[in-house]
Design an enzyme around this catalytic site. Structure first.
Site, short mmCIF file in Angstrom:
data_model
loop_
_atom_site.label_atom_id
_atom_site.label_comp_id
_atom_site.label_asym_id
_atom_site.label_seq_id
_atom_site.Cartn_x
_atom_site.Cartn_y
_atom_site.Cartn_z
N HIS A 121 0.82 -1.22 0.00
CA HIS A 121 0.00 0.00 0.00
C HIS A 121 0.85 1.27 0.00
CE1 HIS A 121 -3.75 -2.32 1.58
NE2 HIS A 121 -3.64 -2.36 0.27
N ASP A 123 0.78 4.08 1.47
CA ASP A 123 1.16 4.76 2.71
C ASP A 123 2.28 3.99 3.44
OD1 ASP A 123 -0.94 2.80 3.15
OD2 ASP A 123 -1.13 3.53 5.21
N HIS A 124 2.76 2.91 2.82
CA HIS A 124 3.87 2.13 3.38
C HIS A 124 5.09 2.13 2.48
CE1 HIS A 124 1.25 0.34 6.56
NE2 HIS A 124 0.36 0.85 5.71
N HIS A 182 -0.50 2.28 12.26
CA HIS A 182 -1.54 3.32 12.31
C HIS A 182 -1.96 3.60 13.75
CE1 HIS A 182 -2.50 3.79 8.00
NE2 HIS A 182 -2.20 2.50 7.91
FE FE Z 1 -1.65 1.41 6.03
ZN ZN Z 2 -2.32 -1.21 4.28
#
Ligand code: FE
Ligand code: ZN
Length: 256
Positions: free
Chosen positions: A54, A56-57, A168
């Site tokens: 993903h 955001d990683h 998160h």
């Molecule tokens: Fe994430």
């Molecule tokens: Zn994720």
């Protein structure tokens, strides 16, 4: 060793583990806050570890690799920024002077991996990406309830003192749902009060630890009678642990 969560985006943490002048970063969704931290602390980045694909990683991986020359490790069964060393279950990687185990933990994504290491004289560290959150777990974007339940059951069997480095800050929202399922869980009530105090001071609720998660995280407690009873009252299909787990994950998706 020093462990720092760098806040990124709305509610992500990019974890940096530091030994003297050397550092490792996990899931850098953004490069700039990591570069700032490296410059501020005068650190050399040895490695970049990626748990899943993903944005955001991974979106900071290329810029960090180019700026620092760090080696990149990523999940073999997913496409993540290249060049990288692909890693999978059973492999061990060496960085920061210690061995890191790679575990396959599918569920949130199909090829999601976790990294487990044990710094000398310290409690173990688990970098679990979006698989296990404090008080919750990742959504099932690519995996099945069975896969996620298996992944979480393995993580829950780590030593209780293992520090859980989730990516998160979802803890308070997870605890609201957890308390709906287990209003009588005193550990949960106490933990929520602590987390509220942390967030009121703008401090992270993480890292958590495995012993605590076993006591408060409903996704590790789908065979507990109280949790089962709440899930059965919500959906009669929750006949066994897997059915209960599937109900819980589905319910949480729509819970506010
Ligand atoms: Fe994430
Ligand atoms: Zn994720």
């Amino acid at each position: 060793m020093k462990l720092i969560p760098i806040p990124a985006f709305e509610d992500n943490y990019i974890w940096v583990l530091i030994d003297g002048t050397q550092a490792v970063v996990v899931d850098p969704g953004d490069a700039q806050p990591v570069l700032d931290a490296l410059a501020r602390e005068n650190l050399q980045l040895q490695a970049i570890l990626v748990t899943h694909h993903h944005f955001d990683h991974v979106d900071g991986v290329d810029a960090l690799r180019e700026a620092t020359g760090a080696v990149v490790f990523g999940p073999a069964r997913e496409t993540t920024p290249e060049p990288r060393t692909a890693v999978t279950e059973g492999q061990t990687l060496l960085t920061l002077g210690m061995n890191w185990e790679v575990w396959d933990v599918p569920g949130h994504t199909a090829g999601h991996v976790a990294y487990v290491c044990q710094p000398a004289g310290e409690s173990p560290l688990l970098f679990c990406g979006d698989t296990l959150f404090s008080g919750g777990c990742g959504r099932l974007f690519e995996g099945t309830p069975q896969q996620m339940l298996t992944s979480l059951t393995r993580l829950a069997a780590l030593p209780g003192e293992t520090r859980v480095c989730c990516t998160h800050e979802y803890t308070l929202s997870n605890l609201k749902f957890a308390l709906h399922l287990e209003p009588g869980n005193a550990d949960l009530v106490a933990y929520q009060a602590w987390c509220l105090a942390q967030r009121n001071q703008n401090l992270p609720t993480l890292p958590s630890n495995i012993a605590l998660e076993r006591k408060i995280n409903p996704f590790l407690r789908s065979s507990e009678p109280t949790v089962l009873a709440s899930l059965q009252a919500h959906d009669a299909a929750s006949v066994d642990q897997l059915g209960a787990f599937a109900t819980m994950r589905q319910w949480k998706n729509n819970y506010r």
